[in-house]
Scaffold this active site. Structure first.
Site, mmCIF file in Angstrom:
data_model
loop_
_atom_site.group_PDB
_atom_site.id
_atom_site.type_symbol
_atom_site.label_atom_id
_atom_site.label_comp_id
_atom_site.label_asym_id
_atom_site.label_seq_id
_atom_site.Cartn_x
_atom_site.Cartn_y
_atom_site.Cartn_z
ATOM 1 C CG HIS A 125 23.869 68.615 86.492
ATOM 2 N ND1 HIS A 125 22.716 68.972 85.823
ATOM 3 C CD2 HIS A 125 24.647 68.006 85.556
ATOM 4 C CE1 HIS A 125 22.805 68.617 84.555
ATOM 5 N NE2 HIS A 125 23.971 68.034 84.366
ATOM 6 C CG ASP A 156 19.438 71.008 84.324
ATOM 7 O OD1 ASP A 156 18.521 71.303 85.113
ATOM 8 O OD2 ASP A 156 20.619 70.876 84.689
ATOM 9 C CG HIS A 167 18.144 74.713 87.245
ATOM 10 N ND1 HIS A 167 17.647 73.479 87.609
ATOM 11 C CD2 HIS A 167 17.514 75.622 88.029
ATOM 12 C CE1 HIS A 167 16.747 73.639 88.570
ATOM 13 N NE2 HIS A 167 16.646 74.922 88.842
ATOM 14 C CG ASP A 194 23.229 73.390 85.846
ATOM 15 O OD1 ASP A 194 22.613 74.027 86.718
ATOM 16 O OD2 ASP A 194 22.981 72.193 85.578
ATOM 17 C CG HIS A 218 23.777 71.800 92.018
ATOM 18 N ND1 HIS A 218 22.629 71.112 92.344
ATOM 19 C CD2 HIS A 218 23.535 73.085 92.369
ATOM 20 C CE1 HIS A 218 21.735 71.943 92.856
ATOM 21 N NE2 HIS A 218 22.273 73.141 92.887
ATOM 22 C CG ASP A 271 19.045 67.963 86.688
ATOM 23 O OD1 ASP A 271 18.123 67.569 87.431
ATOM 24 O OD2 ASP A 271 19.903 68.774 87.057
ATOM 25 C CG ASP A 279 16.107 70.016 87.458
ATOM 26 O OD1 ASP A 279 16.411 70.006 86.258
ATOM 27 O OD2 ASP A 279 16.761 70.657 88.309
ATOM 28 C CD GLU A 334 21.268 67.919 91.062
ATOM 29 O OE1 GLU A 334 20.793 67.628 92.182
ATOM 30 O OE2 GLU A 334 22.205 68.723 90.906
#
Length: 309
Positions: free
Chosen positions: A99, A126, A128, A130, A143, A228, A230, A273
């Site tokens: 990412h 995502d 997260h 970030d 990332h 992403d 995830d 990712e």
């Protein structure tokens, strides 16, 4: 759906974290048939191959934990340039890579939107947020910093000067379930639209997304989507080094993509990712390709049957 010219851009970025493998992502998407899935929907496809980071020299980071700063900065410059070069010709899809690549893709697409005289928006799918900076990250993995960079936070002195800062009020994050304390401090006092998994459990995923899309449409904005792996639950998308249980289901993810398709607002896409080294017989790569097809017009009853036996 309006036919598009899709430009596939390989971004084998593998320097945003310490776990190796994302450099294989672009070719995994190709192997999973991303070009064929897009052309079957009536779009044209141009694959410009895999890019390489610009060679740069940077000062030593203030934070000694920061990992491979120069390479991350080089990729940011390469992808910022690539976004601005390709966006006038079609819809770029940046096939990552981790990412960290979004520092360049988002900054470049924001610059393109400015040249078009349109507001720029970003949808961050995502687990997260970030939004760290090189100074605040404990892991040193960059990332986790692209949103911090594109919104103009301090600490990115080694990076290219931003052509335009992205307004945090024009960012929506959906799927959040792992946010550090330092990121909370920024997000709690900011304007980013936050949709964590609890809110999705309580309200569903379509309502918050539609609210954001209405905001983009109201000003005829250009929308970049950063997807992403995830964002999805690791049970359905295992090929990621940052697994967080409790992610979106495949059906929720397809609904998001179909709504984005219906909106007609998306002008660029990150696929990030994917670590094929961690995948199960191409399962995650295939899911991500299917989601891309949904974004580009495939509907639920048109999905192919897949076997992973």
């Amino acid at each position: 759906m309006t036919q598009k010219h899709i430009i596939l851009i390989g971004a084998p970025v593998d320097c945003g974290k310490r776990r190796r493998g994302c450099l294989m992502g672009p070719d995994a998407y190709r192997t999973a048939g991303i070009a064929e899935a897009i052309t079957e929907l009536g779009h044209s496809v141009e694959d410009i191959g895999n890019l390489a980071p610009k060679q740069v020299t940077v000062p030593a980071p203030k934070n000694p934990a920061v990992y491979r700063l120069a390479e991350n900065v080089g990729w940011t410059q390469t992808l910022m340039d690539a976004a601005q070069t390709t966006a006038p010709k079609g819809m770029p899809i940046f096939m990552g890579g981790d990412h960290a690549l979004a520092a360049g893709t988002v900054a470049g697409m924001a610059a393109h939107a400015k040249t078009m005289g349109k507001p720029f928006f970003a949808l961050w799918l995502d687990a997260h947020s970030d939004i760290h900076t090189p100074d605040t990250t404990d892991s040193g993995n960059l990332h986790g910093t692209p949103v911090g960079y594109v919104t103009g936070r301090d600490g990115f002195d080694a990076y290219p000067e931003l052509p335009v800062k992205v307004d945090p009020a024009n960012i929506c994050m959906i799927g959040l379930r792992s946010v550090d304390a330092a990121e909370h401090a920024v997000l709690d006092d900011g304007d980013v639209m936050l949709v964590d998994m609890r809110r999705i459990d309580e309200e569903g995923i379509s309502g918050p997304l539609q609210t954001f899309l209405n905001k983009v449409a109201a000003v005829d904005g250009m929308l970049h989507v950063s997807l992403d792996v995830d964002f999805l639950d690791p049970d359905v998308a295992p090929a990621v080094g940052t697994t967080v249980p409790g992610g979106a289901t495949v059906r929720e993810a397809h609904l998001v993509m179909e709504m984005l398709s219906d909106s007609g607002l998306v002008t660029s896409l990150d696929l990030v990712e994917l670590n094929p080294f961690l995948d199960d017989r191409g399962k995650t790569a295939n899911v991500m390709v299917d989601l891309t097809a949904s974004l580009l017009g495939r509907r639920v009853f048109d999905r192919p049957t897949r076997s992973f036996k």
